[in-house]
Write a protein that holds these residues in place. Structure first.
Motif, PDB file in Angstrom:
ATOM      1  N   ARG A  94      24.126  33.487  30.971  1.00  0.00           N
ATOM      2  CA  ARG A  94      25.467  33.904  30.612  1.00  0.00           C
ATOM      3  C   ARG A  94      25.559  34.151  29.114  1.00  0.00           C
ATOM      4  O   ARG A  94      24.825  33.560  28.333  1.00  0.00           O
ATOM      5  N   ARG A  95      26.449  34.995  28.715  1.00  0.00           N
ATOM      6  CA  ARG A  95      26.675  35.384  27.330  1.00  0.00           C
ATOM      7  C   ARG A  95      25.580  36.311  26.799  1.00  0.00           C
ATOM      8  O   ARG A  95      25.497  36.544  25.610  1.00  0.00           O
ATOM      9  N   ASN A  96      24.682  36.773  27.648  1.00  0.00           N
ATOM     10  CA  ASN A  96      23.622  37.718  27.272  1.00  0.00           C
ATOM     11  C   ASN A  96      22.771  37.244  26.103  1.00  0.00           C
ATOM     12  O   ASN A  96      22.335  38.030  25.285  1.00  0.00           O
ATOM     13  N   ILE A  97      22.516  35.968  26.023  1.00  0.00           N
ATOM     14  CA  ILE A  97      21.627  35.418  25.004  1.00  0.00           C
ATOM     15  C   ILE A  97      20.310  35.093  25.696  1.00  0.00           C
ATOM     16  O   ILE A  97      20.304  34.506  26.772  1.00  0.00           O
ATOM     17  N   GLU A  98      19.219  35.482  25.110  1.00  0.00           N
ATOM     18  CA  GLU A  98      17.914  35.267  25.728  1.00  0.00           C
ATOM     19  C   GLU A  98      17.243  34.028  25.171  1.00  0.00           C
ATOM     20  O   GLU A  98      17.312  33.753  23.984  1.00  0.00           O
ATOM     21  N   PHE A  99      16.588  33.293  26.057  1.00  0.00           N
ATOM     22  CA  PHE A  99      15.760  32.164  25.679  1.00  0.00           C
ATOM     23  C   PHE A  99      14.377  32.431  26.206  1.00  0.00           C
ATOM     24  O   PHE A  99      14.210  32.954  27.301  1.00  0.00           O
ATOM     25  N   GLU A 100      13.384  32.076  25.437  1.00  0.00           N
ATOM     26  CA  GLU A 100      12.007  32.285  25.861  1.00  0.00           C
ATOM     27  C   GLU A 100      11.571  31.141  26.758  1.00  0.00           C
ATOM     28  O   GLU A 100      11.891  29.988  26.512  1.00  0.00           O
ATOM     29  N   ILE A 101      10.836  31.488  27.801  1.00  0.00           N
ATOM     30  CA  ILE A 101      10.263  30.473  28.672  1.00  0.00           C
ATOM     31  C   ILE A 101       8.966  30.010  28.036  1.00  0.00           C
ATOM     32  O   ILE A 101       8.161  30.815  27.580  1.00  0.00           O
TER      33      ILE A 101
END
Length: 134
Positions: free
Chosen positions: A13-20
């Motif tokens: 949500r919020r179009n923020i990316e987190f790296e796996i």
């Protein structure tokens, strides 16, 4: 979208990316948008979707699963009859280790703690404030 990006980013949500941190199995991707799932839902064929993706997909003319298994074309998808929350996958997904992509943020934890990170990440606040100014 490249395969590397598919397996190394988590859109939430919020179009923020987190790296796996590490690899992500294809079973953890929505068969419609190909993003890593959060709150996974499952069809009768075993394919997984974001609920919003499958709802939008079913608003079109197609009613068969867009997946690639033989079972995908056996039964019509029905949001009220045969699409269910995939609790087991959601537990797995909540334990995936993610990290914030901002260079000055040291966040690295289980995906289930992402919401708390939004409130505490100075990098995200700075980025969001900068975007709002333009």
């Amino acid at each position: 979208m490249t395969q590397e990006r598919l397996f190394n980013s988590l859109k939430i949500r919020r179009n923020i990316e987190f790296e796996i941190d590490g690899d992500c199995d294809r079973d953890m991707l929505c068969v419609i948008c190909e993003n890593v799932l959060m709150n996974a839902h499952c069809g009768p064929c075993g394919c997984r979707y974001y609920l919003d993706c499958v709802r939008e997909y079913l608003n079109g003319e197609e009613k068969m699963c867009p997946g690639n298994t033989d079972d995908c074309h056996e039964e019509l998808l029905d949001i009220h009859r045969n699409i269910y929350v995939d609790e087991l996958m959601n537990i797995q997904l909540s334990r995936v280790i993610v990290k914030c992509p901002h260079f000055n943020c040291q966040f690295k934890d289980e995906a289930r703690r992402i919401e708390n990170h939004f409130e505490n990440c100075g990098s995200l606040s700075t980025t969001l404030m900068f975007q709002n100014r333009n």
